[in-house]
Design a protein around this motif. Sequence first.
Motif, mmCIF file in Angstrom:
data_model
loop_
_atom_site.group_PDB
_atom_site.id
_atom_site.type_symbol
_atom_site.label_atom_id
_atom_site.label_comp_id
_atom_site.label_asym_id
_atom_site.label_seq_id
_atom_site.Cartn_x
_atom_site.Cartn_y
_atom_site.Cartn_z
ATOM 1 N N ALA A 133 0.851 -1.200 0.000
ATOM 2 C CA ALA A 133 0.000 0.000 0.000
ATOM 3 C C ALA A 133 0.884 1.247 0.000
ATOM 4 N N GLY A 135 3.530 3.921 -2.374
ATOM 5 C CA GLY A 135 3.259 4.793 -3.518
ATOM 6 C C GLY A 135 2.904 4.016 -4.776
ATOM 7 N N ALA A 136 3.698 3.021 -5.123
ATOM 8 C CA ALA A 136 3.475 2.277 -6.371
ATOM 9 C C ALA A 136 2.182 1.470 -6.280
ATOM 10 N N ASN A 156 -1.826 -5.248 3.363
ATOM 11 C CA ASN A 156 -0.650 -4.546 3.890
ATOM 12 C C ASN A 156 -0.583 -4.741 5.393
ATOM 13 N N ARG A 157 0.575 -4.400 5.959
ATOM 14 C CA ARG A 157 0.673 -4.395 7.417
ATOM 15 C C ARG A 157 -0.184 -3.242 7.935
ATOM 16 N N SER A 159 -0.078 -0.318 9.113
ATOM 17 C CA SER A 159 0.837 0.812 9.281
ATOM 18 C C SER A 159 0.152 2.055 8.723
ATOM 19 N N SER A 161 0.601 3.288 5.840
ATOM 20 C CA SER A 161 0.175 3.004 4.455
ATOM 21 C C SER A 161 -1.188 2.314 4.416
ATOM 22 N N ILE A 233 6.283 -6.040 -9.379
ATOM 23 C CA ILE A 233 6.715 -4.784 -10.020
ATOM 24 C C ILE A 233 8.200 -4.513 -9.786
ATOM 25 N N GLY A 256 8.634 -6.165 -13.307
ATOM 26 C CA GLY A 256 8.331 -4.731 -13.364
ATOM 27 C C GLY A 256 9.080 -3.926 -14.420
HETATM 28 P P1 NAP Z 1 7.021 2.446 -0.674
HETATM 29 O O1 NAP Z 1 6.115 3.597 -0.933
HETATM 30 O O2 NAP Z 1 8.113 2.584 0.320
HETATM 31 O O3 NAP Z 1 6.101 1.183 -0.265
HETATM 32 C C1 NAP Z 1 6.660 -0.028 0.150
HETATM 33 C C2 NAP Z 1 5.542 -1.025 0.447
HETATM 34 O O4 NAP Z 1 6.126 -2.272 0.786
HETATM 35 C C3 NAP Z 1 4.667 -0.621 1.637
HETATM 36 O O5 NAP Z 1 3.351 -1.079 1.428
HETATM 37 C C4 NAP Z 1 5.340 -1.390 2.766
HETATM 38 O O6 NAP Z 1 4.510 -1.623 3.867
HETATM 39 C C5 NAP Z 1 5.637 -2.687 2.067
HETATM 40 N N1 NAP Z 1 6.658 -3.467 2.744
HETATM 41 C C6 NAP Z 1 7.979 -3.177 2.869
HETATM 42 N N2 NAP Z 1 8.597 -4.147 3.576
HETATM 43 C C7 NAP Z 1 7.639 -5.046 3.913
HETATM 44 C C8 NAP Z 1 7.653 -6.272 4.624
HETATM 45 N N3 NAP Z 1 8.779 -6.765 5.156
HETATM 46 N N4 NAP Z 1 6.495 -6.959 4.764
HETATM 47 C C9 NAP Z 1 5.345 -6.484 4.230
HETATM 48 N N5 NAP Z 1 5.274 -5.328 3.532
HETATM 49 C C10 NAP Z 1 6.404 -4.623 3.375
HETATM 50 O O7 NAP Z 1 7.725 1.987 -2.023
HETATM 51 P P2 NAP Z 1 7.165 2.069 -3.519
HETATM 52 O O8 NAP Z 1 7.675 3.286 -4.171
HETATM 53 O O9 NAP Z 1 5.712 1.825 -3.502
HETATM 54 O O10 NAP Z 1 7.951 0.843 -4.195
HETATM 55 C C11 NAP Z 1 7.663 -0.500 -3.846
HETATM 56 C C12 NAP Z 1 8.436 -1.443 -4.771
HETATM 57 O O11 NAP Z 1 8.012 -1.233 -6.119
HETATM 58 C C13 NAP Z 1 9.953 -1.222 -4.791
HETATM 59 O O12 NAP Z 1 10.570 -2.480 -4.872
HETATM 60 C C14 NAP Z 1 10.207 -0.438 -6.054
HETATM 61 O O13 NAP Z 1 11.476 -0.674 -6.622
HETATM 62 C C15 NAP Z 1 9.124 -1.008 -6.976
HETATM 63 N N6 NAP Z 1 8.681 -0.039 -7.995
HETATM 64 C C16 NAP Z 1 8.740 -0.438 -9.302
HETATM 65 C C17 NAP Z 1 8.322 0.433 -10.299
HETATM 66 C C18 NAP Z 1 8.396 0.011 -11.738
HETATM 67 O O14 NAP Z 1 8.274 0.879 -12.627
HETATM 68 N N7 NAP Z 1 8.530 -1.266 -12.017
HETATM 69 C C19 NAP Z 1 7.818 1.718 -9.976
HETATM 70 C C20 NAP Z 1 7.760 2.079 -8.618
HETATM 71 C C21 NAP Z 1 8.197 1.186 -7.634
HETATM 72 P P3 NAP Z 1 4.569 -0.598 5.138
HETATM 73 O O15 NAP Z 1 3.959 0.671 4.669
HETATM 74 O O16 NAP Z 1 3.789 -1.281 6.176
HETATM 75 O O17 NAP Z 1 6.016 -0.419 5.478
#
Ligand code: NAP
Length: 288
Positions: A133, A135-136, A156-157, A159, A161, A233, A256
């Motif tokens: 939950a 940004g992506a 999601n956890r 949290s 988010s 992703i 992704g």
């Molecule tokens: P973000 O905003 O930091 O969100 C991270 C998400 O992962 C949150 O929902 C977080 O939950 C969850 N999370 C992290 N560690 C966890 C765990 N141990 N157990 C359960 N949930 C966990 O990051 P984001 O920008 O959305 O990016 C997320 C991923 O997508 C990254 O790997 C990034 O590289 C990838 N991405 C890819 C693209 C693409 O174009 N392919 C674009 C954007 C992002 P909490 O909020 O509870 O911490």
Amino acid sequence: MDRITGKTGLTGLLGRPVSHSISPLMHNAAFEACGLDYVYLCFDAGEEELESAVNGLKALGARGWNCTMPDKKKMARLCDHLSLAAAATGSVNTVVNEGGVLTGYNTDGIGYMMSLKDAGFDVTGGKMTLLGAGGAALSILAQAAIDGLAEITVFNRRSKSFEDAVAVADYLKTKTDCRIRVCDINDRELLKETIQSSDILVNATNVGMAPDLEGCLIPDASWLPRRMIVSDIIYNPRETKLLKLAKEAGCPFFNGMYMLLYQGAEAYRLWTGVEMPVAMIKQRYFTG
Ligand code: NAP
């Protein structure tokens, strides 16, 4: 370099850090291939400089720009108008400047939905389980609901988010017909049951991203029904632990890489009105 003229239109990327970005390569190659008189540059601007950077780009008549984390929410507040996905998420990664009037878009979710189509799938009217939950994930939630998924369950956890996802879901329920639930990822029975009745599973968390190569929110391949589409992703590594389990279960799957490509392709189309030559960009920058 005789491509830059007195009339060259300016586009670019704002954020910090930006120097690692693949966006200048892909946009400038596409401008050149399409014979469009634009250039794409990276501007290192932190959160405190964002507003003055936007005012500067506006004053200079830049055509538009992208914006990376962590500034996407602030960029949304600097825009005059927002697309539905940008309004739902309160987050903007692409801005179009029409004579000083700024319209903000969120093309991450569009990028994901286009990568799904590129992989040969149509899940209109289907059920999605979305892990994450952040940004992506919320960008994907918004676009998938807009594009006609019938049901999306976000896990999601509990949290901050989680609360953000509930707010985005409540907004989307007023704008789309999609049924959306936000659930605790630690409710393992509900997670398993929901995955097994879904058409598509999406990992939009950091779990499994390098160096966390063994990270996976699903314990084993038995959780994945054979017909289900599995996507991650993450693109580093190309094949996450989740995708390895999908392969073992005999599920169709994709990573992704092309979400990254298509979020840029959509920005390119919004700025120029021309489709990005994605086959050429894929071949040049997204193979191997
Ligand atoms: P973000 O905003 O930091 O969100 C991270 C998400 O992962 C949150 O929902 C977080 O939950 C969850 N999370 C992290 N560690 C966890 C765990 N141990 N157990 C359960 N949930 C966990 O990051 P984001 O920008 O959305 O990016 C997320 C991923 O997508 C990254 O790997 C990034 O590289 C990838 N991405 C890819 C693209 C693409 O174009 N392919 C674009 C954007 C992002 P909490 O909020 O509870 O911490």
